[in-house]
Design a protein around this motif. Structure first.
Motif, PDB file in Angstrom:
ATOM      1  N   VAL A 238       0.840  -1.203   0.000  1.00 60.02           N
ATOM      2  CA  VAL A 238       0.000   0.000   0.000  1.00 60.02           C
ATOM      3  C   VAL A 238       0.872   1.249   0.000  1.00 60.02           C
ATOM      4  O   VAL A 238       0.619   2.206  -0.754  1.00 60.02           O
ATOM      5  CB  VAL A 238      -0.941   0.011   1.222  1.00 60.02           C
ATOM      6  CG1 VAL A 238      -1.663   1.352   1.325  1.00 60.02           C
ATOM      7  CG2 VAL A 238      -1.951  -1.116   1.124  1.00 60.02           C
ATOM      8  N   PHE A 239       1.893   1.248   0.829  1.00 67.37           N
ATOM      9  CA  PHE A 239       2.794   2.402   0.901  1.00 67.37           C
ATOM     10  C   PHE A 239       3.423   2.682  -0.457  1.00 67.37           C
ATOM     11  O   PHE A 239       3.451   3.827  -0.921  1.00 67.37           O
ATOM     12  CB  PHE A 239       3.881   2.143   1.945  1.00 67.37           C
ATOM     13  CG  PHE A 239       4.943   3.204   1.997  1.00 67.37           C
ATOM     14  CD1 PHE A 239       4.747   4.378   2.716  1.00 67.37           C
ATOM     15  CD2 PHE A 239       6.143   3.034   1.317  1.00 67.37           C
ATOM     16  CE1 PHE A 239       5.719   5.366   2.754  1.00 67.37           C
ATOM     17  CE2 PHE A 239       7.126   4.023   1.344  1.00 67.37           C
ATOM     18  CZ  PHE A 239       6.911   5.189   2.066  1.00 67.37           C
ATOM     19  N   GLU A 240       3.945   1.656  -1.093  1.00 68.87           N
ATOM     20  CA  GLU A 240       4.629   1.838  -2.370  1.00 68.87           C
ATOM     21  C   GLU A 240       3.664   2.322  -3.455  1.00 68.87           C
ATOM     22  O   GLU A 240       4.004   3.205  -4.253  1.00 68.87           O
ATOM     23  CB  GLU A 240       5.302   0.530  -2.798  1.00 68.87           C
ATOM     24  CG  GLU A 240       6.421   0.071  -1.887  1.00 68.87           C
ATOM     25  CD  GLU A 240       7.617   1.009  -1.873  1.00 68.87           C
ATOM     26  OE1 GLU A 240       7.694   1.922  -2.723  1.00 68.87           O
ATOM     27  OE2 GLU A 240       8.500   0.834  -1.005  1.00 68.87           O
ATOM     28  N   ALA A 241       2.468   1.750  -3.500  1.00 74.61           N
ATOM     29  CA  ALA A 241       1.492   2.154  -4.508  1.00 74.61           C
ATOM     30  C   ALA A 241       1.070   3.608  -4.312  1.00 74.61           C
ATOM     31  O   ALA A 241       0.938   4.370  -5.269  1.00 74.61           O
ATOM     32  CB  ALA A 241       0.276   1.240  -4.449  1.00 74.61           C
ATOM     33  N   THR A 242       0.871   3.995  -3.047  1.00 70.78           N
ATOM     34  CA  THR A 242       0.450   5.366  -2.765  1.00 70.78           C
ATOM     35  C   THR A 242       1.572   6.352  -3.014  1.00 70.78           C
ATOM     36  O   THR A 242       1.341   7.450  -3.551  1.00 70.78           O
ATOM     37  CB  THR A 242      -0.044   5.485  -1.307  1.00 70.78           C
ATOM     38  OG1 THR A 242      -0.996   4.452  -1.029  1.00 70.78           O
ATOM     39  CG2 THR A 242      -0.687   6.840  -1.063  1.00 70.78           C
ATOM     40  N   ARG A 243       2.780   5.983  -2.638  1.00 60.23           N
ATOM     41  CA  ARG A 243       3.913   6.882  -2.889  1.00 60.23           C
ATOM     42  C   ARG A 243       4.090   7.139  -4.380  1.00 60.23           C
ATOM     43  O   ARG A 243       4.315   8.281  -4.802  1.00 60.23           O
ATOM     44  CB  ARG A 243       5.201   6.299  -2.304  1.00 60.23           C
ATOM     45  CG  ARG A 243       6.405   7.220  -2.483  1.00 60.23           C
ATOM     46  CD  ARG A 243       7.619   6.735  -1.735  1.00 60.23           C
ATOM     47  NE  ARG A 243       8.107   5.458  -2.219  1.00 60.23           N
ATOM     48  CZ  ARG A 243       9.239   4.888  -1.780  1.00 60.23           C
ATOM     49  NH1 ARG A 243       9.948   5.483  -0.840  1.00 60.23           N
ATOM     50  NH2 ARG A 243       9.633   3.729  -2.266  1.00 60.23           N
ATOM     51  N   ALA A 244       3.956   6.089  -5.186  1.00 61.34           N
ATOM     52  CA  ALA A 244       4.090   6.249  -6.634  1.00 61.34           C
ATOM     53  C   ALA A 244       2.985   7.159  -7.181  1.00 61.34           C
ATOM     54  O   ALA A 244       3.234   8.016  -8.035  1.00 61.34           O
ATOM     55  CB  ALA A 244       4.038   4.884  -7.317  1.00 61.34           C
ATOM     56  N   ALA A 245       1.762   6.995  -6.676  1.00 60.75           N
ATOM     57  CA  ALA A 245       0.647   7.821  -7.142  1.00 60.75           C
ATOM     58  C   ALA A 245       0.828   9.280  -6.727  1.00 60.75           C
ATOM     59  O   ALA A 245       0.529  10.200  -7.508  1.00 60.75           O
ATOM     60  CB  ALA A 245      -0.663   7.275  -6.581  1.00 60.75           C
ATOM     61  N   LEU A 246       1.300   9.508  -5.522  1.00 61.96           N
ATOM     62  CA  LEU A 246       1.532  10.879  -5.055  1.00 61.96           C
ATOM     63  C   LEU A 246       2.657  11.546  -5.843  1.00 61.96           C
ATOM     64  O   LEU A 246       2.564  12.723  -6.213  1.00 61.96           O
ATOM     65  CB  LEU A 246       1.862  10.879  -3.560  1.00 61.96           C
ATOM     66  CG  LEU A 246       0.693  10.571  -2.616  1.00 61.96           C
ATOM     67  CD1 LEU A 246       1.210  10.295  -1.211  1.00 61.96           C
ATOM     68  CD2 LEU A 246      -0.311  11.715  -2.596  1.00 61.96           C
ATOM     69  N   ASP A 247       3.720  10.796  -6.099  1.00 60.98           N
ATOM     70  CA  ASP A 247       4.829  11.340  -6.889  1.00 60.98           C
ATOM     71  C   ASP A 247       4.341  11.734  -8.281  1.00 60.98           C
ATOM     72  O   ASP A 247       4.683  12.807  -8.797  1.00 60.98           O
ATOM     73  CB  ASP A 247       5.954  10.304  -7.014  1.00 60.98           C
ATOM     74  CG  ASP A 247       6.755  10.138  -5.728  1.00 60.98           C
ATOM     75  OD1 ASP A 247       6.638  11.016  -4.840  1.00 60.98           O
ATOM     76  OD2 ASP A 247       7.476   9.127  -5.619  1.00 60.98           O
ATOM     77  N   ARG A 248       3.563  10.870  -8.872  1.00 58.09           N
ATOM     78  CA  ARG A 248       3.027  11.151 -10.202  1.00 58.09           C
ATOM     79  C   ARG A 248       2.134  12.381 -10.180  1.00 58.09           C
ATOM     80  O   ARG A 248       2.193  13.231 -11.081  1.00 58.09           O
ATOM     81  CB  ARG A 248       2.257   9.922 -10.694  1.00 58.09           C
ATOM     82  CG  ARG A 248       1.635  10.064 -12.068  1.00 58.09           C
ATOM     83  CD  ARG A 248       1.024   8.744 -12.525  1.00 58.09           C
ATOM     84  NE  ARG A 248       0.289   8.946 -13.763  1.00 58.09           N
ATOM     85  CZ  ARG A 248      -0.977   9.338 -13.832  1.00 58.09           C
ATOM     86  NH1 ARG A 248      -1.644   9.563 -12.717  1.00 58.09           N
ATOM     87  NH2 ARG A 248      -1.569   9.504 -14.997  1.00 58.09           N
ATOM     88  N   ALA A 249       1.308  12.502  -9.153  1.00 58.10           N
ATOM     89  CA  ALA A 249       0.403  13.646  -9.056  1.00 58.10           C
ATOM     90  C   ALA A 249       1.181  14.947  -8.909  1.00 58.10           C
ATOM     91  O   ALA A 249       0.881  15.950  -9.569  1.00 58.10           O
ATOM     92  CB  ALA A 249      -0.525  13.458  -7.852  1.00 58.10           C
ATOM     93  N   ARG A 250       2.190  14.944  -8.058  1.00 57.55           N
ATOM     94  CA  ARG A 250       2.987  16.159  -7.835  1.00 57.55           C
ATOM     95  C   ARG A 250       3.773  16.558  -9.073  1.00 57.55           C
ATOM     96  O   ARG A 250       4.050  17.730  -9.306  1.00 57.55           O
ATOM     97  CB  ARG A 250       3.960  15.951  -6.674  1.00 57.55           C
ATOM     98  CG  ARG A 250       3.303  15.670  -5.328  1.00 57.55           C
ATOM     99  CD  ARG A 250       4.339  15.734  -4.217  1.00 57.55           C
ATOM    100  NE  ARG A 250       3.932  14.972  -3.052  1.00 57.55           N
ATOM    101  CZ  ARG A 250       4.374  13.767  -2.742  1.00 57.55           C
ATOM    102  NH1 ARG A 250       5.259  13.162  -3.546  1.00 57.55           N
ATOM    103  NH2 ARG A 250       3.961  13.148  -1.656  1.00 57.55           N
ATOM    104  N   ASP A 251       4.133  15.549  -9.895  1.00 61.38           N
ATOM    105  CA  ASP A 251       4.924  15.817 -11.099  1.00 61.38           C
ATOM    106  C   ASP A 251       4.064  16.218 -12.292  1.00 61.38           C
ATOM    107  O   ASP A 251       4.571  16.358 -13.409  1.00 61.38           O
ATOM    108  CB  ASP A 251       5.757  14.578 -11.468  1.00 61.38           C
ATOM    109  CG  ASP A 251       6.857  14.303 -10.456  1.00 61.38           C
ATOM    110  OD1 ASP A 251       7.209  15.235  -9.705  1.00 61.38           O
ATOM    111  OD2 ASP A 251       7.347  13.162 -10.406  1.00 61.38           O
TER     112      ASP A 251
END
Length: 323
Positions: free
Chosen positions: A203-216
């Protein structure tokens, strides 16, 4: 994930479970009017919230995100004060905590998060929003409108659905066409990810990837965390009327906290248990010591500038006290 980070996730999940159990006990003792248990969903909540950057991101919870509050280090007495029914939205500073007041409207926090994400994009803050909702709420029109809006404007927001199998007493199979919330993302031009919601690291990894993508600038993501609500929908619910004990036992064997504990030495698990016991005692004591707020606060913080109607209501209320 390094060992230190994983221990922190396990510690937060365990604390969330113990506070959750204490809240249920307080409700049964008549201290809390009502409570919505989160047992079984700790990995989904803690793992996703731990991925946030609290210097720029913002979280929008429902009424069941105790694990999110724990992972974000929110004052738990102030957070649970809403359940005590003496203050609407919690007594903590939402802006400082980066956690919005929890929302009892089904699907309600989703539109709020999208609005915040639009503001973040216009202001170029570099932050992203995450919004929580259940599989039942995914059928609300507001959720579909929010996803479409986020897709059109490529907003920095993560739609985090905790699919715990039940919309109160209605199984997901009977209220989600196609059986997948994540699959709906494609219709709005969003990324869709389904993850094991009982695996805190996944869950952590999936959410971190989604947040990184959103911020970028990559736009929004719908994450569907597949988990299970081990307890009732609320303290007024009886899950035995609509699901089997065998099903509950099967999911108990996939308990996210026990699963995480197997990766840790027994001495570290024992220390986490001691820490949780200490915090639970502090939270219980703090809740019992809270007293009702001044009644005139009923009219405070409703609007930035009080309306004529609100001022009239306040006048009538004051006059009623003199009768």
């Amino acid at each position: 994930m390094d060992d230190v980070s994983f221990r922190r996730l396990h510690r937060s999940m365990l604390l969330a479970r113990r506070i959750d159990e204490e809240a249920i006990a307080l409700q049964r003792q008549g201290v809390l009017p009502a409570y919505a248990p989160a047992k079984g969903q700790e990995a989904a909540q803690v793992g996703s919230a731990a991925a946030l950057d609290l210097t720029r991101d913002f979280a929008f919870p429902t009424y069941r995100e105790l694990g999110v509050a724990v992972a974000m280090d929110v004052d738990l007495v102030a957070y649970l004060s809403t359940h005590l029914n003496i203050w609407h939205g919690g007594m903590y500073d939402s802006q400082a905590a980066r956690l919005a007041p929890f929302n009892a409207v089904v699907g309600g926090p989703v539109t709020h998060a999208v609005g915040w994400a639009m503001g973040a994009k216009l202001d170029e803050t570099g932050g992203a929003a995450i919004t929580y909702f259940g599989d039942g709420a995914s059928s609300q029109g507001d959720v579909h409108e929010a996803m479409n809006f986020a897709g059109v404007y490529r907003l920095p927001v993560v739609f985090f659905c905790q699919n715990n199998g039940w919309a109160i007493s209605v199984p997901t199979t009977q209220q989600v066409a196609g059986g997948s919330v994540a699959a709906r993302a494609a219709g709005y031009g969003l990324e869709g990810v389904r993850v094991d919601g009982n695996d805190v690291e996944a869950v952590f990894e999936a959410t971190r990837a989604a947040l990184d993508r959103a911020r970028d600038g990559g736009g929004a993501t719908v994450i569907e965390a597949m988990t299970y609500r081990l307890g009732p929908h609320s303290t007024s619910d009886d899950p035995g009327r609509y699901r089997s004990l065998a099903d509950e036992r099967a999911w108990s064997e996939r308990d996210p906290i026990a699963r995480a504990a197997r990766r840790l030495p027994e001495v570290e698990v024992a220390e986490a248990e001691r820490h949780a016991d200490e915090v639970v005692e502090q939270v219980r004591k703090g809740l019992l010591e809270l007293t009702p707020r001044p009644a005139e606060e009923l009219f405070s913080f409703v609007y930035r500038e009080p309306t004529t109607a609100l001022l009239e209501q306040q006048r009538v209320w004051k006059e009623s006290l003199d009768v």
